[in-house]
Design a protein around this motif. Structure first.
Motif, PDB file in Angstrom:
ATOM      1  N   ILE A   6     -85.411   8.155  24.155  1.00  0.00           N
ATOM      2  CA  ILE A   6     -86.293   7.536  23.181  1.00  0.00           C
ATOM      3  C   ILE A   6     -85.662   6.225  22.728  1.00  0.00           C
ATOM      4  CG2 ILE A   6     -87.435   7.801  20.955  1.00  0.00           C
ATOM      5  CD1 ILE A   6     -87.298  10.803  21.330  1.00  0.00           C
ATOM      6  N   VAL A   7     -86.414   5.163  22.814  1.00  0.00           N
ATOM      7  CA  VAL A   7     -85.943   3.853  22.371  1.00  0.00           C
ATOM      8  C   VAL A   7     -86.307   3.681  20.902  1.00  0.00           C
ATOM      9  CG1 VAL A   7     -86.069   1.374  22.737  1.00  0.00           C
ATOM     10  CG2 VAL A   7     -86.229   2.918  24.687  1.00  0.00           C
ATOM     11  N   LEU A   8     -85.299   3.517  20.073  1.00  0.00           N
ATOM     12  CA  LEU A   8     -85.515   3.387  18.633  1.00  0.00           C
ATOM     13  C   LEU A   8     -85.938   1.966  18.283  1.00  0.00           C
ATOM     14  CD1 LEU A   8     -82.485   5.430  17.270  1.00  0.00           C
ATOM     15  CD2 LEU A   8     -84.798   6.207  17.793  1.00  0.00           C
ATOM     16  N   PRO A   9     -86.798   1.817  17.294  1.00  0.00           N
ATOM     17  CA  PRO A   9     -87.219   0.464  16.894  1.00  0.00           C
ATOM     18  C   PRO A   9     -86.104  -0.275  16.184  1.00  0.00           C
ATOM     19  CG  PRO A   9     -88.163   2.102  15.431  1.00  0.00           C
ATOM     20  CD  PRO A   9     -87.485   2.874  16.528  1.00  0.00           C
ATOM     21  N   ALA A  10     -86.088  -1.563  16.387  1.00  0.00           N
ATOM     22  CA  ALA A  10     -85.097  -2.398  15.711  1.00  0.00           C
ATOM     23  C   ALA A  10     -85.537  -2.683  14.284  1.00  0.00           C
ATOM     24  CB  ALA A  10     -84.908  -3.710  16.478  1.00  0.00           C
ATOM     25  N   ALA A  11     -84.569  -2.974  13.448  1.00  0.00           N
ATOM     26  CA  ALA A  11     -84.882  -3.308  12.060  1.00  0.00           C
ATOM     27  C   ALA A  11     -85.673  -4.609  12.003  1.00  0.00           C
ATOM     28  CB  ALA A  11     -83.590  -3.440  11.256  1.00  0.00           C
ATOM     29  N   PRO A  12     -86.575  -4.745  11.047  1.00  0.00           N
ATOM     30  CA  PRO A  12     -87.366  -5.982  10.959  1.00  0.00           C
ATOM     31  C   PRO A  12     -86.470  -7.187  10.717  1.00  0.00           C
ATOM     32  CG  PRO A  12     -87.653  -4.632   8.982  1.00  0.00           C
ATOM     33  CD  PRO A  12     -86.907  -3.797   9.973  1.00  0.00           C
ATOM     34  N   ALA A  13     -86.772  -8.243  11.422  1.00  0.00           N
ATOM     35  CA  ALA A  13     -85.981  -9.460  11.287  1.00  0.00           C
ATOM     36  C   ALA A  13     -86.243 -10.117   9.936  1.00  0.00           C
ATOM     37  CB  ALA A  13     -86.315 -10.429  12.417  1.00  0.00           C
ATOM     38  N   ASP A  14     -85.197 -10.689   9.372  1.00  0.00           N
ATOM     39  CA  ASP A  14     -85.338 -11.389   8.095  1.00  0.00           C
ATOM     40  C   ASP A  14     -86.127 -12.680   8.301  1.00  0.00           C
ATOM     41  OD1 ASP A  14     -83.868  -9.436   6.853  1.00  0.00           O
ATOM     42  OD2 ASP A  14     -81.961 -10.490   7.104  1.00  0.00           O
ATOM     43  N   THR A  15     -87.141 -12.851   7.477  1.00  0.00           N
ATOM     44  CA  THR A  15     -87.937 -14.072   7.556  1.00  0.00           C
ATOM     45  C   THR A  15     -87.206 -15.216   6.857  1.00  0.00           C
ATOM     46  OG1 THR A  15     -89.123 -13.389   5.559  1.00  0.00           O
ATOM     47  CG2 THR A  15     -90.111 -12.820   7.677  1.00  0.00           C
ATOM     48  N   ARG A  16     -87.355 -16.390   7.392  1.00  0.00           N
ATOM     49  CA  ARG A  16     -86.671 -17.544   6.817  1.00  0.00           C
ATOM     50  C   ARG A  16     -87.334 -17.987   5.521  1.00  0.00           C
ATOM     51  NH1 ARG A  16     -85.957 -22.055  11.321  1.00  0.00           N
ATOM     52  NH2 ARG A  16     -87.576 -22.823   9.924  1.00  0.00           N
ATOM     53  N   ARG A  17     -86.503 -18.472   4.628  1.00  0.00           N
ATOM     54  CA  ARG A  17     -87.037 -19.040   3.397  1.00  0.00           C
ATOM     55  C   ARG A  17     -87.788 -20.320   3.733  1.00  0.00           C
ATOM     56  NH1 ARG A  17     -85.023 -17.239  -1.378  1.00  0.00           N
ATOM     57  NH2 ARG A  17     -85.533 -19.237  -2.338  1.00  0.00           N
ATOM     58  N   PRO A  18     -88.897 -20.559   3.043  1.00  0.00           N
ATOM     59  CA  PRO A  18     -89.660 -21.777   3.343  1.00  0.00           C
ATOM     60  C   PRO A  18     -88.858 -23.025   2.991  1.00  0.00           C
ATOM     61  CG  PRO A  18     -90.497 -20.727   1.345  1.00  0.00           C
ATOM     62  CD  PRO A  18     -89.509 -19.779   1.955  1.00  0.00           C
ATOM     63  N   ARG A  66     -94.193 -15.903   3.865  1.00  0.00           N
ATOM     64  CA  ARG A  66     -92.993 -15.099   4.117  1.00  0.00           C
ATOM     65  C   ARG A  66     -93.195 -13.652   3.696  1.00  0.00           C
ATOM     66  NH1 ARG A  66     -87.214 -15.678   0.997  1.00  0.00           N
ATOM     67  NH2 ARG A  66     -85.982 -14.378   2.420  1.00  0.00           N
ATOM     68  N   ARG A  67     -93.792 -13.436   2.527  1.00  0.00           N
ATOM     69  CA  ARG A  67     -94.050 -12.060   2.079  1.00  0.00           C
ATOM     70  C   ARG A  67     -95.033 -11.354   3.014  1.00  0.00           C
ATOM     71  NH1 ARG A  67     -93.974 -14.551  -3.136  1.00  0.00           N
ATOM     72  NH2 ARG A  67     -96.246 -14.729  -3.049  1.00  0.00           N
ATOM     73  N   ARG A  68     -96.034 -12.082   3.489  1.00  0.00           N
ATOM     74  CA  ARG A  68     -97.006 -11.479   4.399  1.00  0.00           C
ATOM     75  C   ARG A  68     -96.344 -11.074   5.721  1.00  0.00           C
ATOM     76  NH1 ARG A  68    -101.042 -15.588   6.851  1.00  0.00           N
ATOM     77  NH2 ARG A  68     -99.115 -15.980   7.981  1.00  0.00           N
ATOM     78  N   ASP A  69     -95.499 -11.936   6.260  1.00  0.00           N
ATOM     79  CA  ASP A  69     -94.806 -11.614   7.510  1.00  0.00           C
ATOM     80  C   ASP A  69     -93.847 -10.445   7.331  1.00  0.00           C
ATOM     81  OD1 ASP A  69     -96.186 -13.663   8.697  1.00  0.00           O
ATOM     82  OD2 ASP A  69     -94.531 -15.107   8.556  1.00  0.00           O
ATOM     83  N   ARG A  70     -93.180 -10.371   6.171  1.00  0.00           N
ATOM     84  CA  ARG A  70     -92.260  -9.262   5.935  1.00  0.00           C
ATOM     85  C   ARG A  70     -93.014  -7.944   5.841  1.00  0.00           C
ATOM     86  NH1 ARG A  70     -89.863 -11.119   1.799  1.00  0.00           N
ATOM     87  NH2 ARG A  70     -91.036  -9.999   0.188  1.00  0.00           N
ATOM     88  N   ARG A  71     -94.153  -7.932   5.149  1.00  0.00           N
ATOM     89  CA  ARG A  71     -94.945  -6.699   5.073  1.00  0.00           C
ATOM     90  C   ARG A  71     -95.470  -6.294   6.446  1.00  0.00           C
ATOM     91  NH1 ARG A  71     -96.972  -9.154   0.231  1.00  0.00           N
ATOM     92  NH2 ARG A  71     -98.773  -9.912   1.421  1.00  0.00           N
ATOM     93  N   ARG A  72     -95.880  -7.275   7.242  1.00  0.00           N
ATOM     94  CA  ARG A  72     -96.366  -6.960   8.577  1.00  0.00           C
ATOM     95  C   ARG A  72     -95.247  -6.388   9.449  1.00  0.00           C
ATOM     96  NH1 ARG A  72     -98.954 -11.913  11.587  1.00  0.00           N
ATOM     97  NH2 ARG A  72    -100.402 -11.637   9.842  1.00  0.00           N
ATOM     98  N   GLY A  73     -94.049  -6.973   9.370  1.00  0.00           N
ATOM     99  CA  GLY A  73     -92.920  -6.456  10.142  1.00  0.00           C
ATOM    100  C   GLY A  73     -92.533  -5.051   9.723  1.00  0.00           C
ATOM    101  N   GLU A  74     -92.520  -4.778   8.429  1.00  0.00           N
ATOM    102  CA  GLU A  74     -92.187  -3.436   7.952  1.00  0.00           C
ATOM    103  C   GLU A  74     -93.230  -2.422   8.393  1.00  0.00           C
ATOM    104  OE1 GLU A  74     -91.869  -3.906   3.785  1.00  0.00           O
ATOM    105  OE2 GLU A  74     -89.842  -4.802   3.840  1.00  0.00           O
TER     106      GLU A  74
END
Length: 199
Positions: A6-18, A66-74
């Motif tokens: 089973i391939v485990l998912p990687a942790a969500p990447a940190d989004t860059r500050r604008p 940035r918040r939208r991308d972080r929620r999508r990644g999570e």
């Protein structure tokens, strides 16, 4: 990579500050000051005020993205973990059923014949002693966080599996026994009964 990995998912990447669009904010300021010097109108300074306003608006919009991308990644990582949990449960269920088919207990033998030939038991015959945990053939790859380590530990352990030992000279512990194995004793009694003279 086989089906038991089973391939485990990687942790969500940190989004860059604008980043701040300094050049885009400076240009209206310079243009407004030049117009004020040329025309002498104070309304030209209102055009210069657009620079800081554009800077603030662009920065706030970057924070929103940035918040939208972080929620999508999570959300994507959580969905991947749910798929990994479902796959692990399915693989462990299949392995558990196959283990009890290969090394059945008394109840399993009554429900379904074991996957074993018609040969008589010998030293290599596995004797089920009970239930317990054993090493699973399922493996998990990837991930280095606490959740991944706990998943790998859970994947490598098969619970409620048959605990068995090898039959050796009538003993499941491997130590020789002076008494004959049960099937030989039954055969001896049967032969003795068959050869006894009728009175």
């Amino acid at each position: 990579m086989d089906a038991t990995t089973i391939v485990l998912p990687a942790a969500p990447a940190d989004t860059r500050r604008p980043s701040l669009p300094l050049m885009a904010a400076i240009v209206p300021v310079i243009a407004g000051v030049v117009l004020w010097l040329v025309t002498g109108s104070l309304f030209a300074l209102c055009f210069a005020a657009l620079g800081p306003l554009m800077l603030i608006a662009s920065y706030l919009d970057g924070l929103r993205v940035r918040r939208r991308d972080r929620r999508r990644g999570e959300a994507e990582v959580d969905a991947a973990w749910q798929r990994a949990d479902a796959e692990l449960e399915q693989l462990h269920t299949q392995e558990h059923a196959a283990a009890w088919r290969r090394e059945p207990g008394v109840a399993e033998c009554l429900l379904e014949p074991p996957l074993r030939g018609a040969d008589a038991p010998d030293r290599a015959t596995a004797v089920v002693l009970g239930r317990g945990s054993r090493v699973s053939r399922v493996q998990a790859r990837g991930g280095d966080d606490e959740r991944s380590r706990a998943f790998r530990a859970r994947a490598g352990r098969l619970d409620d599996a048959p605990v068995s030992g090898r039959w050796a000279a009538g003993s499941a512990s491997g130590r020789p026994s002076r008494s004959p194995p049960p099937w030989r004793a039954r055969s001896s009694r049967s032969c003795a009964c068959a050869s006894a003279p009728l009175s």
